[in-house]
Design an enzyme around this catalytic site. Structure first.
Site, PDB file in Angstrom:
ATOM      1  N   SER A 124       0.832  -1.192   0.000  1.00  0.00           N
ATOM      2  CA  SER A 124       0.000   0.000   0.000  1.00  0.00           C
ATOM      3  C   SER A 124       0.871   1.248   0.000  1.00  0.00           C
ATOM      4  CB  SER A 124      -0.853  -0.027   1.267  1.00  0.00           C
ATOM      5  OG  SER A 124      -1.441   1.227   1.475  1.00  0.00           O
ATOM      6  N   TYR A 149      -1.924  -1.171  10.875  1.00  0.00           N
ATOM      7  CA  TYR A 149      -2.179  -1.683   9.516  1.00  0.00           C
ATOM      8  C   TYR A 149      -1.007  -1.336   8.597  1.00  0.00           C
ATOM      9  CZ  TYR A 149      -3.770  -1.795   4.701  1.00  0.00           C
ATOM     10  OH  TYR A 149      -3.833  -2.019   3.344  1.00  0.00           O
ATOM     11  N   LYS A 153       2.003  -3.802   6.700  1.00  0.00           N
ATOM     12  CA  LYS A 153       2.384  -3.846   5.275  1.00  0.00           C
ATOM     13  C   LYS A 153       3.891  -3.611   5.132  1.00  0.00           C
ATOM     14  CE  LYS A 153      -1.537  -4.689   3.439  1.00  0.00           C
ATOM     15  NZ  LYS A 153      -1.762  -5.960   2.762  1.00  0.00           N
TER      16      LYS A 153
HETATM   17  P1  NAD Z   1     -10.962  -7.249   1.242  1.00  0.00           P
HETATM   18  O1  NAD Z   1     -11.149  -7.310   2.714  1.00  0.00           O
HETATM   19  O2  NAD Z   1     -12.151  -6.976   0.391  1.00  0.00           O
HETATM   20  O3  NAD Z   1     -10.306  -8.618   0.733  1.00  0.00           O
HETATM   21  C1  NAD Z   1      -9.425  -9.385   1.523  1.00  0.00           C
HETATM   22  C2  NAD Z   1      -9.906 -10.811   1.495  1.00  0.00           C
HETATM   23  O4  NAD Z   1      -9.015 -11.604   2.287  1.00  0.00           O
HETATM   24  C3  NAD Z   1     -11.300 -10.981   2.105  1.00  0.00           C
HETATM   25  O5  NAD Z   1     -12.115 -11.723   1.207  1.00  0.00           O
HETATM   26  C4  NAD Z   1     -11.067 -11.738   3.406  1.00  0.00           C
HETATM   27  O6  NAD Z   1     -12.139 -12.602   3.704  1.00  0.00           O
HETATM   28  C5  NAD Z   1      -9.771 -12.478   3.094  1.00  0.00           C
HETATM   29  N1  NAD Z   1      -8.924 -12.790   4.263  1.00  0.00           N
HETATM   30  C6  NAD Z   1      -8.526 -11.968   5.259  1.00  0.00           C
HETATM   31  N2  NAD Z   1      -7.729 -12.609   6.117  1.00  0.00           N
HETATM   32  C7  NAD Z   1      -7.602 -13.868   5.657  1.00  0.00           C
HETATM   33  C8  NAD Z   1      -6.872 -15.009   6.094  1.00  0.00           C
HETATM   34  N3  NAD Z   1      -6.161 -14.986   7.219  1.00  0.00           N
HETATM   35  N4  NAD Z   1      -6.961 -16.145   5.376  1.00  0.00           N
HETATM   36  C9  NAD Z   1      -7.708 -16.195   4.234  1.00  0.00           C
HETATM   37  N5  NAD Z   1      -8.403 -15.153   3.778  1.00  0.00           N
HETATM   38  C10 NAD Z   1      -8.354 -14.001   4.472  1.00  0.00           C
HETATM   39  O7  NAD Z   1      -9.803  -6.197   0.934  1.00  0.00           O
HETATM   40  P2  NAD Z   1      -9.315  -5.576  -0.448  1.00  0.00           P
HETATM   41  O8  NAD Z   1      -9.708  -4.149  -0.472  1.00  0.00           O
HETATM   42  O9  NAD Z   1      -9.697  -6.452  -1.565  1.00  0.00           O
HETATM   43  O10 NAD Z   1      -7.757  -5.612  -0.228  1.00  0.00           O
HETATM   44  C11 NAD Z   1      -6.954  -6.688  -0.667  1.00  0.00           C
HETATM   45  C12 NAD Z   1      -5.520  -6.450  -0.221  1.00  0.00           C
HETATM   46  O11 NAD Z   1      -5.074  -5.208  -0.730  1.00  0.00           O
HETATM   47  C13 NAD Z   1      -5.368  -6.371   1.305  1.00  0.00           C
HETATM   48  O12 NAD Z   1      -4.160  -7.013   1.655  1.00  0.00           O
HETATM   49  C14 NAD Z   1      -5.281  -4.895   1.564  1.00  0.00           C
HETATM   50  O13 NAD Z   1      -4.556  -4.603   2.724  1.00  0.00           O
HETATM   51  C15 NAD Z   1      -4.547  -4.409   0.321  1.00  0.00           C
HETATM   52  N6  NAD Z   1      -4.814  -2.996   0.026  1.00  0.00           N
HETATM   53  C16 NAD Z   1      -6.095  -2.563  -0.078  1.00  0.00           C
HETATM   54  C17 NAD Z   1      -6.356  -1.210  -0.312  1.00  0.00           C
HETATM   55  C18 NAD Z   1      -7.771  -0.693  -0.389  1.00  0.00           C
HETATM   56  O14 NAD Z   1      -7.965   0.515  -0.259  1.00  0.00           O
HETATM   57  N7  NAD Z   1      -8.781  -1.526  -0.640  1.00  0.00           N
HETATM   58  C19 NAD Z   1      -5.289  -0.307  -0.454  1.00  0.00           C
HETATM   59  C20 NAD Z   1      -3.994  -0.793  -0.373  1.00  0.00           C
HETATM   60  C21 NAD Z   1      -3.760  -2.147  -0.122  1.00  0.00           C
END
Ligand code: NAD
Ligand code: UDP
Length: 337
Positions: A124, A149, A153
């Site tokens: 991120s 958080y 990362k």
């Molecule tokens: P999200 O919560 O929609 O998707 C994450 C998925 O991972 C979910 O379906 C959840 O059920 C699953 N999950 C969580 N912990 C788990 C575990 N221990 N084992 C198996 N499954 C697990 O989030 P997103 O927005 O799709 O983000 C995806 C990734 O991108 C994350 O790592 C997040 O930190 C990163 N990210 C997101 C953003 C944002 O703004 N959405 C920005 C930067 C980075």
């Protein structure tokens, strides 16, 4: 190419799986469904004609991962699974470090056992902290994170960098996302936050659909053109395509590959409110409130490195981001129900 997609049922993962299938890749999804719904699988199938193989399980469960790796000839992993709510991470740091850091280590250990040496990790822009200079390049300083958080990362990035030094025949790709927004243009897949949304776009969308009264704009006294915070919003479909570009360009190339995934443009909170109002055909109510602790004034990406190395560039406009979000939100006012 078979690719293990952890967290593939989530917001970014599900859109990436759709684009992967369209690009003739085969995603194998694992997800513990702690922040997503099984229905996402039906939506992926409806859009692509393919129902991806899905395992419900946790990335911290090494025996479970060993079983999945033994059942498929997996060539690479995209690691989305993790917890992502900044505010919650402050009150639940242990849960965040366990899920995000420990989960990533267990995953890489299972990959090593299975002989899979290619991973793309969801990092991120938060690892850059409060940037001194914009646009942010991949060599801008990292590590001055302001919450568990963000630190989780950054820690994973550090762990993976050290691991790469020990295993230089791996391909490790760190993708630093800026602000993912938008939804699939069909209106059948999108972001479905549980509880009160933390992020701007889903909050605006819920105001527009009548689930919330008005948006709180966190501060109008930043040194930005209109005083509100400026971010680099990127359409989730562009972000999804960025993963495929990364897999194709560097996923089989030894190295520690680091890329910003953003558009290179900054938009203010009030600009997003205005754009959303145009997309939904009515003004979005808001009030100016105090700054949110930990927020920065402005942040946007330099996209030059990704363009040059990955041959990838975000193309979708703010108007498409707001129109697609509105299409999803108005067709699914309660999300995946
Ligand atoms: P999200 O919560 O929609 O998707 C994450 C998925 O991972 C979910 O379906 C959840 O059920 C699953 N999950 C969580 N912990 C788990 C575990 N221990 N084992 C198996 N499954 C697990 O989030 P997103 O927005 O799709 O983000 C995806 C990734 O991108 C994350 O790592 C997040 O930190 C990163 N990210 C997101 C953003 C944002 O703004 N959405 C920005 C930067 C980075
Ligand atoms: N923001 C806001 N009201 C909200 C949520 C966010 O004014 O209810 C602002 C926030 O202060 C920031 C921008 O919108 O300037 C993007 O915030 P978000 O939480 O979506 O992303 P991040 O701060 O992580 O970049």
């Amino acid at each position: 190419m078979k690719v293990l997609v952890t967290g593939g049922m989530g917001y970014i993962g599900s859109h990436t799986c759709v684009q992967m299938i369209k690009a003739n890749m085969e995603p194998i999804i694992i997800d513990n469904l702690c922040n997503s719904k099984l229905m996402v699988l039906d939506r992926i199938e409806a859009l692509t004609g393919v129902r991806p193989t899905f395992y419900q399980g946790d990335v911290r469960d090494e025996a479970f991962l060993d079983k999945v790796f033994s059942e498929h000839d997996i060539q690479a992993v995209i690691h989305f699974a993790g917890l992502k709510a900044v505010g919650e991470s402050v009150s639940k740091p242990l849960e965040y470090y366990d899920n995000n850091v420990n989960g990533s280590l267990v995953l890489v250990r299972a990959m090593r056992k299975a002989g899979v040496k290619s991973i793309v990790f969801s990092s991120s822009a938060t690892v850059y902290g409060d940037p001194e200079v914009v646009p942010i390049t991949e060599s801008s300083p990292v590590g001055a994170t302001t919450n568990p958080y963000g630190r989780s990362k950054y820690m994973v990035e550090e762990c993976f960098s050290d691991f790469y030094k020990a295993q230089p025949d791996w391909s490790i790709t760190l993708l630093r996302y800026f602000n993912p927004v938008g939804a699939h243009p069909s209106g059948t897949m999108g972001e479905d936050p549980q509880g009160i949304p933390n992020n701007l776009m889903p909050f605006i969308a819920q105001v527009a659909v009548g689930r919330r009264e008005k948006l709180s704009v966190f501060g109008d006294d930043y040194s930005t053109p209109d005083g509100t915070g400026v971010r680099d919003y990127i359409h989730v479909m562009d972000l999804a395509d960025g993963h495929i570009a990364a897999l194709n360009a560097v996923g089989q190339k030894e190295g520690l590959h680091i890329y910003n995934l953003g558009t290179g443009n900054g938009s203010s909170v009030l600009e997003m409110v205005e754009a959303f109002g145009e997309a939904c055909g009515k003004p979005v109510s808001y009030e100016i409130c105090p700054r949110r602790p930990g927020d920065i004034a402005e942040c946007w990406a330099s996209t030059a490195k990704a363009e040059k190395d990955l041959g990838w560039k975000a193309t979708r406009t703010i108007a498409e981001m707001t129109a697609d979000t509105w299409n999803w939100q108005s067709k699914n006012p309660e999300g995946y129900k």
